[in-house]
Design an enzyme around this catalytic site. Structure first.
Site, mmCIF file in Angstrom:
data_model
loop_
_atom_site.group_PDB
_atom_site.id
_atom_site.type_symbol
_atom_site.label_atom_id
_atom_site.label_comp_id
_atom_site.label_asym_id
_atom_site.label_seq_id
_atom_site.Cartn_x
_atom_site.Cartn_y
_atom_site.Cartn_z
ATOM 1 C CG HIS A 87 -61.011 -13.602 11.281
ATOM 2 N ND1 HIS A 87 -59.776 -13.781 10.725
ATOM 3 C CD2 HIS A 87 -61.106 -14.515 12.281
ATOM 4 C CE1 HIS A 87 -59.142 -14.773 11.338
ATOM 5 N NE2 HIS A 87 -59.933 -15.237 12.295
ATOM 6 C CG ASN A 160 -55.827 -17.893 11.324
ATOM 7 O OD1 ASN A 160 -56.733 -17.346 10.699
ATOM 8 N ND2 ASN A 160 -55.921 -18.201 12.600
ATOM 9 C CG HIS A 351 -69.284 -23.903 7.595
ATOM 10 N ND1 HIS A 351 -68.695 -24.153 8.813
ATOM 11 C CD2 HIS A 351 -70.345 -24.739 7.509
ATOM 12 C CE1 HIS A 351 -69.375 -25.101 9.437
ATOM 13 N NE2 HIS A 351 -70.373 -25.473 8.662
#
Ligand code: HDE
Length: 726
Positions: A87, A160, A351
């Site tokens: 990413h 995603n 996170h």
């Protein structure tokens, strides 16, 4: 002697661990190359099994004592400095989230209670494979990571644009990422999965089948960040104030619908504007056409989960919307560009473990590894343990604790009491009362300590087939073309052969037959895939939500229209149409042979902001050719305008014309029709709005065509589903 990197598999089939399903072949490989040694940890400890993390029970949580898992992930996390190891290429935007109704019965999460409250968010979209400087339209998964700055701390939904993942256990993440990234000897290819190592991995690890199908579908080449879905992928838990919990899957549903480009466009866009998605996001926000998404939730309880024909802890599976409908519970609006790319988009740290009271995780073994990985990798990328103090990462909720020191410390702690409990600091900070603090769901755990994959994870193909059968014919055809392209780039015949016969043939034999012969695998036959269990009936033949064509969206805001003009153009017609488009949030730009004022036929001028030599039709969603005899004559003289329309037509895009503009469009389409074999059939005028004399409904008709996005019926070869559909 330090452990050696295993030798890349030799070209001769005898040493290829993939030529047989028999585990003995791995041993033979070792015997024929003893110098390569067995797999070990960095301490030289031999490792007999590297496909499953150590768990409490085959479906239980991963254990911290799994030194092999931790070493493997730690080493992987620190491979790149300072670029993200995956990413790396990202684009960010600020915005806000508002819930539609209090979700009190489901969760105590503070930001999901009050429809009047706006929770600030920062979103980072990304590609996975390429470096920071790579192009936007790679065939790739897109990251869709959202940081909610809630009053009870930061909640990160790190998702995603595809609802499933390649692997089931996080211990295989370094393997799949190594396989897809540029090959280690040559650092080629950049930002592309069309190479041997990726497809070698796909063939050898059939749990990747479902995600591979999403990647090969049009979802891998989105039109923009505003026209793609987002998914939390894993099953999470919602916990209410009474401590009752239920499973939840998160979705982002774009109001602009789900739309993609075609592969030919993607390749051209990468050359013409490598920042296409980043620029689109930036410019839509500047123009006030804010990308918007609704938060969708699928909520179900343990009894329902137990009855599903798949395991909800398996991240290679979706929960079909027919089984559990998606409720849309709030809206995300992206309305502010970052002030500084590095300070915000680059330094933001998401996170999965940034959770707030009311949202908890599950024992999904992919998620369990992520809970360790993000903070760990960010320690290196952001230079120490204090990156939560960087403005973009700072919570709006107050932070009080005894964490201190370390690189780049910003907070100046005061006083002597840097421990808990203390009396000399007044006992501060005090513990949160039980009903306010974060409490983990007190789940009962039991089971042997084991490195095993649960049998309920072993059906690798049923949902890959469901996905394929849920696509429209044209989407299936695109998927077949993508597979031909990707496998066509694979040099090793054994790799291609294994993917066709062990993976595609198990998804759908007709799919394998449509791909195999084109990529040098004429003998297509279904062969058992490694470690695959029997298929489990998913209880439905197709799921409408999986087809992009059934998700056209509610708005066309943010779409781009090229208006082809030269001196002598009917400026009044342009002004009228562009005003109608602007009212719907569609941006029209005058494209000419030069920049600057273009003279109107009856006086006045339009401003050409783009010229044929710097843009192409691939950068626009639709084309409008206004009348004006002199303008059309000039545009027909040079090849650029005709080529522009011809290409837009070949990419199935809406086209409009008024007055003499219709002549140019007809000429271009005529050329396009000549270029196609007559047998291709189809309706070349589908999505072509010609208003030679009466322009009363031009704007309305053109907007309706833009909302359709593409007109596949122009070309019958795009309907070739009969050759791939069972
Ligand atoms: Fe990530 N992932 N990931 N991932 N991921 C990272 O964290 C990792 C996975 C996702 O815009 C890294 O700060 C492991 C699934 C996004 O900053 C790293 C595993 C999903 C982003 C990492 C996964 C994601 C990352 C690299 C398997 C979808 C970009 C830089 C267990 C649900 C966030 C960083 C951004 C980034 C590890 C699997 C999404 C290395 C170990 C599944 C959107 O920590």
């Amino acid at each position: 002697m330090p452990a050696q990197r295993p030798r890349p598999s030799a070209a001769d089939g005898a040493s290829d661990p993939g030529t047989s399903n028999d585990k003995v072949s791995a041993l033979e490989t070792f015997r024929s190359h003893p110098e390569d040694g067995v797999l070990t940890t960095d301490q030289g400890v031999p490792i007999p099994h590297t496909d499953d993390s150590l768990k409490a029970g085959e479906r239980g949580p991963s254990l911290l004592e799994d030194f092999h898992l931790r070493e493997k992930i730690t080493r992987f996390d620190h491979e790149r400095i300072p670029e993200r190891v995956v990413h790396a290429r990202g684009s960010g935007a600020h915005g806000f989230f508002q819930v539609y109704r209090p979700l009190t019965e489901l969760t105590r999460a503070a930001f999901l209670q009050d429809p009047a409250a706006r929770t600030p968010v920062f979103v980072r979209f990304s590609t996975v494979q390429g470096s920071r400087g790579s192009f936007d339209l790679a065939r790739d998964v897109r990251g869709f990571a959202t940081k909610f700055y809630t009053t009870e701390g930061n909640f990160d939904l790190v998702g995603n644009n595809m609802p499933v993942f390649f692997i089931q256990d996080g211990i295989k993440f370094p393997d799949v990422v190594h396989a897809v990234k540029p090959e280690p000897d040559s650092e080629m290819p950049q930002a592309a999965s069309a190479h041997d190592t990726f497809w070698d991995f796909i063939g050898l690890v059939p749990e990747t089948a479902h995600h591979m199908m999403w990647l090969m579908s049009d979802r891998g080449i989105p039109r923009s960040f505003a026209t793609m879905e987002g998914f939390g992928i894993h099953t999470f838990r919602f916990v209410n104030a009474e401590g009752q919990w239920r499973f939840v899957k998160f979705h982002w549903k774009p109001l602009a619908g789900i739309h993609s480009v075609v592969w030919d466009e993607a390749q051209k866009i990468n050359g013409m504007d490598p920042d296409y998605h980043r620029r689109g996001l930036w410019e839509s926000i500047e123009a006030g056409s804010y990308p918007e998404y609704e938060l969708g939730i699928q909520v179900f309880d343990e009894a329902q989960a137990d009855a599903f024909p798949f395991d909800i802890l398996d991240a290679t599976k979706i929960v079909p919307e027919e089984l559990v409908p998606v409720e849309r519970v709030g809206r995300l609006t992206l309305n502010r560009n970052p002030d500084n790319f590095f300070a915000e988009t680059e330094q933001v740290a998401f996170h999965v473990g940034n959770l707030v009271p009311g949202i908890d995780v599950t024992n999904d073994p992919l998620m369990q590894a992520r809970l360790f990985s993000y903070l760990d990798t960010q320690l290196t990328r952001l230079g120490g343990p204090n990156f939560h103090e960087i403005p973009i990462n700072r919570p709006i909720a107050p932070v009080h604790n005894h964490q201190q020191d370390g690189f780049h410390r910003d907070t100046i702690n005061t006083g002597k009491a840097n421990y808990f409990p203390n009396s000399i600091g007044g006992g501060c900070p005090v513990l949160a009362p039980g009903d306010q603090g974060y409490v983990h769901v007190p789940e009962m755990l039991q089971g042997p300590k084991t490195r095993e994959r649960a049998p309920s994870f072993k059906d690798f193909f049923s949902q890959a087939s469901l996905f394929f059968h849920s696509l429209s014919l044209v989407e299936q055809q695109h998927l077949v073309s993508a597979l031909r392209f990707e496998l066509g780039k694979v040099q090793r015949a054994t790799v291609r052969e294994r993917v066709v016969n062990e993976i595609l043939a198990n998804i759908d034999i007709e799919l394998a037959r449509a791909v195999g012969p084109a990529v040098g695998v004429p003998n297509v036959e279904r062969r058992p895939a490694r470690d695959a269990g029997p298929p489990v009936d998913q209880g439905l033949a197709a799921s409408a939500a999986l087809s992009q064509l059934s998700n056209p969206g509610q708005t066309v805001a943010g779409r781009q229209v090229a208006v082809l003009c030269a001196d002598g153009v009917d400026a009044a017609a342009v002004e009228q149409l562009t005003a109608e488009l602007a009212a719907a949030g569609v941006n029209a730009e005058v494209v000419s042979t030069f920049l600057g004022p273009v003279q109107g036929a009856g006086g006045g001028a339009l401003e050409a902001t783009k010229m044929f030599s710097t843009v192409g039709s691939v950068l626009f969603d639709a084309v409008y050719v206004p009348g004006g005899a002199t303008s059309i004559a000039a545009l027909r003289d040079g090849a650029a305008a005709v080529q522009f329309v011809k290409e837009a037509h070949a990419h199935y895009k809406p086209i409009a014309a008024s007055g003499e503009g219709a002549e140019l469009v007809r000429a271009a389409i005529g050329m396009a029709a000549q270029a196609e074999p007559a047998s291709a059939g189809g309706d070349p005028l589908a999505g072509v709005v010609l208003a030679e004399t009466d322009t009363a409904t031009l704007g309305q008709d053109f907007l309706a065509a833009i909302a359709r996005h593409r007109f596949w019926e122009r070309d019958q070869t795009q309907q070739m589903g009969s050759s791939v559909r069972p």
